[in-house]
Scaffold this active site. Sequence first.
Site, PDB file in Angstrom:
ATOM      1  CE1 TYR A 159      -3.524   1.935   1.357  1.00 47.56           C
ATOM      2  CE2 TYR A 159      -1.974   3.476   1.880  1.00 47.56           C
ATOM      3  CZ  TYR A 159      -3.537   3.317   2.112  1.00 47.56           C
ATOM      4  OH  TYR A 159      -4.422   4.316   1.823  1.00 47.56           O
TER       5      TYR A 159
ATOM      6  CB  THR B 170      10.068   2.882   2.532  1.00 52.10           C
ATOM      7  OG1 THR B 170      10.121   4.389   2.350  1.00 52.10           O
ATOM      8  CG2 THR B 170       9.548   2.680   3.744  1.00 52.10           C
TER       9      THR B 170
ATOM     10  CE1 TYR C 264       4.601   2.733   1.289  1.00 52.22           C
ATOM     11  CE2 TYR C 264       6.374   4.572   2.357  1.00 52.22           C
ATOM     12  CZ  TYR C 264       5.878   4.000   1.509  1.00 52.22           C
ATOM     13  OH  TYR C 264       6.530   3.042   0.270  1.00 52.22           O
TER      14      TYR C 264
HETATM   15  N1  LIG Z   1       7.477   4.457  -5.115  1.00 60.02           N
HETATM   16  C1  LIG Z   1       8.756   5.107  -4.331  1.00 60.02           C
HETATM   17  O1  LIG Z   1       8.715   6.314  -4.403  1.00 60.02           O
HETATM   18  C2  LIG Z   1       8.964   3.722  -3.006  1.00 60.02           C
HETATM   19  C3  LIG Z   1      10.072   4.281  -2.253  1.00 60.02           C
HETATM   20  C4  LIG Z   1      10.311   3.912  -1.513  1.00 60.02           C
HETATM   21  C5  LIG Z   1       9.963   2.046  -0.832  1.00 60.02           C
HETATM   22  N2  LIG Z   1       8.914   1.857  -2.293  1.00 60.02           N
HETATM   23  C6  LIG Z   1       8.675   1.009  -1.873  1.00 60.02           C
HETATM   24  O2  LIG Z   1       9.296  -0.162  -3.178  1.00 60.02           O
HETATM   25  C7  LIG Z   1       7.763  -1.452  -3.242  1.00 60.02           C
HETATM   26  C8  LIG Z   1       7.223  -0.650  -4.566  1.00 60.02           C
HETATM   27  O3  LIG Z   1       6.829   0.418  -5.471  1.00 60.02           O
HETATM   28  P1  LIG Z   1       5.739   1.256  -6.378  1.00 60.02           P
HETATM   29  O4  LIG Z   1       7.168   2.750  -6.342  1.00 60.02           O
HETATM   30  O5  LIG Z   1       6.628  -0.105  -7.753  1.00 60.02           O
HETATM   31  O6  LIG Z   1       4.713   1.524  -5.696  1.00 60.02           O
HETATM   32  P2  LIG Z   1       3.293   0.969  -6.465  1.00 60.02           P
HETATM   33  O7  LIG Z   1       3.803   1.009  -8.334  1.00 60.02           O
HETATM   34  O8  LIG Z   1       1.892   1.154  -5.635  1.00 60.02           O
HETATM   35  O9  LIG Z   1       3.417  -0.916  -6.515  1.00 60.02           O
HETATM   36  C9  LIG Z   1       2.328  -1.414  -5.491  1.00 60.02           C
HETATM   37  C10 LIG Z   1       2.205  -3.154  -5.998  1.00 60.02           C
HETATM   38  O10 LIG Z   1       1.369  -3.167  -5.572  1.00 60.02           O
HETATM   39  C11 LIG Z   1       0.472  -4.049  -5.274  1.00 60.02           C
HETATM   40  N3  LIG Z   1      -0.483  -3.861  -4.112  1.00 60.02           N
HETATM   41  C12 LIG Z   1      -1.390  -3.366  -3.207  1.00 60.02           C
HETATM   42  N4  LIG Z   1      -2.122  -3.692  -2.767  1.00 60.02           N
HETATM   43  C13 LIG Z   1      -1.150  -5.344  -2.635  1.00 60.02           C
HETATM   44  C14 LIG Z   1      -2.525  -6.654  -1.806  1.00 60.02           C
HETATM   45  N5  LIG Z   1      -3.372  -6.584  -0.700  1.00 60.02           N
HETATM   46  N6  LIG Z   1      -1.978  -8.038  -2.866  1.00 60.02           N
HETATM   47  C15 LIG Z   1      -1.479  -8.042  -4.140  1.00 60.02           C
HETATM   48  N7  LIG Z   1      -0.588  -6.507  -4.189  1.00 60.02           N
HETATM   49  C16 LIG Z   1      -1.155  -5.496  -3.668  1.00 60.02           C
HETATM   50  C17 LIG Z   1      -0.700  -2.919  -6.046  1.00 60.02           C
HETATM   51  O11 LIG Z   1      -1.565  -3.033  -6.420  1.00 60.02           O
HETATM   52  P3  LIG Z   1      -2.542  -1.893  -7.204  1.00 60.02           P
HETATM   53  O12 LIG Z   1      -2.358  -0.720  -7.598  1.00 60.02           O
HETATM   54  O13 LIG Z   1      -3.486  -2.638  -7.813  1.00 60.02           O
HETATM   55  O14 LIG Z   1      -4.058  -1.491  -6.072  1.00 60.02           O
HETATM   56  C18 LIG Z   1       0.510  -2.117  -6.713  1.00 60.02           C
HETATM   57  O15 LIG Z   1       0.906  -2.691  -8.072  1.00 60.02           O
HETATM   58  C19 LIG Z   1       7.087  -1.192  -2.258  1.00 60.02           C
HETATM   59  O16 LIG Z   1       6.769  -2.296  -1.519  1.00 60.02           O
HETATM   60  C20 LIG Z   1       6.678   0.776  -2.132  1.00 60.02           C
HETATM   61  O17 LIG Z   1       6.598   0.379  -0.559  1.00 60.02           O
HETATM   62  C21 LIG Z   1       8.699   2.735  -2.798  1.00 60.02           C
END
Ligand SMILES: NC(=O)c1ccc[n+]([C@@H]2O[C@H](COP(=O)([O-])OP(=O)(O)OC[C@H]3O[C@@H](n4cnc5c(N)ncnc54)[C@H](OP(=O)(O)O)[C@@H]3O)[C@@H](O)[C@H]2O)c1
Length: 282
Positions: free
Chosen positions: A61, A101, A125
């Site tokens: 999330y 994160t 978060y």
């Molecule tokens: N983006 C950043 O700047 C950032 C920074 C630090 C760490 N991170 C970490 O990096 C990782 C990847 O991030 P990202 O940027 O790729 O995020 P993202 O684009 O939001 O991807 C997260 C995915 O998880 C899916 N998801 C949500 N709830 C779920 C559930 N119950 N079961 C299975 N899948 C679920 C979402 O599907 P839906 O879209 O259909 O809900 C989405 O496809 C995450 O763990 C995040 O916490 C990200």
Amino acid sequence: MNILVTGANGQLGQELCEQLEAQGISYVGCSKRKLDVTSYEQVKKAFTNYNPDVIIHTAAYTNVDRAEQEEELAYEVNALGAKNVANVAKEIGAKLCYISTDYVFNGEGFVPYGETDEVSPLGVYGKTKFAGEQFVRENGDQYFIVRTSWVFGKHGQNFVKTMLRLAEEREELGVVHDQVGSPTYTHDLALFLIELIQTNHFGTYHASNNGSCSWYEFACTIFDSVHKNIKVNPLTTKEFPRPAPRPHYSVLGHEAIKDKGLRDFRHWKEALQDFLVEIGAK
Ligand SMILES: NC(=O)c1ccc[n+]([C@@H]2O[C@H](COP(=O)([O-])OP(=O)(O)OC[C@H]3O[C@@H](n4cnc5c(N)ncnc54)[C@H](OP(=O)(O)O)[C@@H]3O)[C@@H](O)[C@H]2O)c1
């Protein structure tokens, strides 16, 4: 080696699947529709069916502001989802790579955070992602916890794409100047993760592009790179209030990468140029 990627429709998940494909590594990408990590039964079924050697758990999330109002859901996905994944990974004897994160830190520091520095997340978060980390740590020793920050890439929405869009719509823009971090290109992160999971150097890692900047400096560099003439005004966090509190400083130190002799990341500015070329913006 057989890899299972959770959150395969996400920004990082899609990039990982593409890079695994390009390297000829056998993998299965599970989107939320195929595998909802909040369901133990679904996790058990998917992991048993595919029998992966490694699980890269990117699903989360990720809406930092909305999480303030949806604490229960954020905890269910980020903490309990990670618990399900960690439990079943252990049961089937698979390695687990959990993506976390920089928002686990409170941002009161002035030097890059080390992997063993005390965490103190400010918002829901960060708290729920850290709870996920703890479930992973409690559930075995074949795990990598990889904290990253300020992610951008060609899939999904991110700060770079938002700035490029705003540059088309506006002549002037305010961007926060008192939050400092390290932008990270999904392409570089995916390559790092694929290298890491092939080792047995388990533990906690900080993985971001090198160098740091404020969101304001990040925006200015994006506009300069694509020769957009837009006036950018530096704002304080107070002048741009958001529902979730954010750390003022969340640069990640890369001690673990260096200690383990892994390849460190290039500077974010170099990565940004490649990304802008990749999406046809320059
Ligand atoms: N983006 C950043 O700047 C950032 C920074 C630090 C760490 N991170 C970490 O990096 C990782 C990847 O991030 P990202 O940027 O790729 O995020 P993202 O684009 O939001 O991807 C997260 C995915 O998880 C899916 N998801 C949500 N709830 C779920 C559930 N119950 N079961 C299975 N899948 C679920 C979402 O599907 P839906 O879209 O259909 O809900 C989405 O496809 C995450 O763990 C995040 O916490 C990200």
